[in-house]
Motif scaffolding. Structure first.
Motif, mmCIF file in Angstrom:
data_model
loop_
_atom_site.group_PDB
_atom_site.id
_atom_site.type_symbol
_atom_site.label_atom_id
_atom_site.label_comp_id
_atom_site.label_asym_id
_atom_site.label_seq_id
_atom_site.Cartn_x
_atom_site.Cartn_y
_atom_site.Cartn_z
ATOM 1 N N SER A 1 0.834 -1.209 0.000
ATOM 2 C CA SER A 1 0.000 0.000 0.000
ATOM 3 C C SER A 1 0.867 1.257 0.000
ATOM 4 C CB SER A 1 -0.943 -0.004 1.212
ATOM 5 O OG SER A 1 -0.214 -0.023 2.428
ATOM 6 N N SER A 2 1.965 1.225 0.749
ATOM 7 C CA SER A 2 2.872 2.379 0.793
ATOM 8 C C SER A 2 3.572 2.572 -0.545
ATOM 9 C CB SER A 2 3.916 2.196 1.900
ATOM 10 O OG SER A 2 3.288 2.121 3.167
ATOM 11 N N ALA A 3 3.920 1.466 -1.197
ATOM 12 C CA ALA A 3 4.563 1.543 -2.512
ATOM 13 C C ALA A 3 3.610 2.148 -3.535
ATOM 14 C CB ALA A 3 5.006 0.153 -2.958
ATOM 15 N N TYR A 4 2.329 1.809 -3.414
ATOM 16 C CA TYR A 4 1.333 2.380 -4.333
ATOM 17 C C TYR A 4 1.222 3.885 -4.124
ATOM 18 C CZ TYR A 4 -3.101 3.280 -6.686
ATOM 19 O OH TYR A 4 -4.076 3.793 -7.510
ATOM 20 N N LEU A 5 1.246 4.314 -2.872
ATOM 21 C CA LEU A 5 1.198 5.747 -2.592
ATOM 22 C C LEU A 5 2.403 6.459 -3.204
ATOM 23 C CD1 LEU A 5 0.038 6.027 1.143
ATOM 24 C CD2 LEU A 5 -1.268 6.588 -0.910
ATOM 25 N N ALA A 6 3.573 5.831 -3.097
ATOM 26 C CA ALA A 6 4.772 6.413 -3.693
ATOM 27 C C ALA A 6 4.631 6.487 -5.217
ATOM 28 C CB ALA A 6 5.999 5.586 -3.312
#
Length: 332
Positions: free
Chosen positions: A165-170
């Motif tokens: 999920s954090s990678a998607y935000l990035a």
């Protein structure tokens, strides 16, 4: 973000902080804590429209709130739970509150993370509901939930959800940068002189992007999909700021202008004035549409008191918009 997403994030963060100590209770308390900052919406029932808008994602989404209320809730829970470590509960509530605010800062509305400073942090890289962020996150959380609290699989699944999920935000920053460059290039190619360019993702995805372009007397609105094959077209809307007249000096009007970051259009219908917030776009993809998502009627009573009243949205407009967005997303 929407409530489900914040519950999922809160549960995952709670698990990361105290999962080994208290098991699924960490997810339970994390999920509950994930909804607490959004209770500021209750203010709309007790205050006027302008004040309610100002409060939304203000104090309850700040670092001050995260620290203060993490201690309060941590102390309360430590008094009746078997696990009595107040420090552990404090960190659970703090990180859930803090990550809630950080996630909301990626949306168009943003958050006042540094309250009481009147500074709203809004990256505008993700819509408030995005299945690509929430669904994979939820799947990994459920997988973790059914593992033993001390098992390596439980930690693996929960960490996988947080990392993906954090990678998607990035990734949304990169997508926004690409879309921004496309709009900027189109403006240069069409020799359009502009003052400011602002971009945001369209509802439920990060493939179709919208742009607001400020010129001297008007705003230009446009959409761009990564699957587009034709040039970007810009629709012009007059600012009509002059229609406010002396009302521009009113405190509430000034506050609304500040909240909208200057992205607003004044329209007139049957003698009534309307304040349209451009940051959230239109409820239609039709050319020259004027049904803005956030439209407020400006009224002044006999005593000179000014009020803003949000215009109700028509359900069928929302349904049609979702269908039109799906079609537009696939390219022009």
């Amino acid at each position: 973000m929407d409530s489900l997403t914040q519950i999922v994030l809160g549960a995952a963060v709670g698990e990361a902080v105290l999962g080994k100590k208290v098991g699924n209770k960490a997810m339970l308390y994390g999920g509950i804590a994930g909804t607490i900052p959004d209770l500021d919406i209750i203010s709309s029932y007790f205050t006027d429209t302008v004040t309610a808008i100002s409060i939304h994602r203000g104090f309850t989404h700040s670092i001050v709130f995260a620290v203060l209320f993490a201690f309060i809730f941590g102390w309360i829970v430590s008094k009746y739970e078997i696990y009595k470590n107040i420090k552990g509960w404090f960190w659970l509530f703090f990180w859930v509150f803090f990550t809630h605010s950080i996630l909301d800062s990626f949306t168009t509305w943003g958050t006042q993370l540094f309250w009481p400073l009147d500074l709203r942090l809004a990256f505008k890289t993700i819509f408030v509901i995005d299945p690509l962020y929430t669904v994979p996150f939820l799947v990994f959380l459920i997988l973790a939930m059914f593992q033993n609290r001390t098992s390596k699989k439980r930690r693996f699944y929960n960490n996988a959800g947080l990392i993906i999920s954090s990678a998607y935000l990035a990734l949304t920053f990169l997508l926004k940068w690409i879309a921004f460059n496309q709009f900027e290039s189109a403006l240069e190619e069409q020799q359009i002189n502009y003052i400011q360019l602002d971009t945001r993702p369209s509802p439920l995805n990060t493939t179709l992007w919208s742009a607001n372009v400020a010129t001297e007397d008007s705003y230009l609105l446009a959409n761009y999909s990564f699957f587009d094959t034709k040039p970007i077209t810009f629709e012009s809307y007059p600012k009509n700021h002059h229609l406010l007249g002396n009302l521009v000096e009113n405190k509430k009007v000034k506050r609304m202008i500040s909240i909208s970051e200057g992205w607003y259009i004044i329209s007139q219908d049957d003698g009534n004035l309307y304040f349209n917030d451009l940051r959230f776009g239109l409820l239609s993809l039709e050319p020259k549409a004027e049904n803005f998502v956030f439209k407020y009627k400006i009224e002044v009573d006999n005593l000179g008191k000014l009020t803003f009243t949000e215009e109700p949205k028509i359900g069928r407009d929302g349904k049609k918009l979702l269908l039109d967005l799906w079609i537009r997303l696939k390219g022009n």
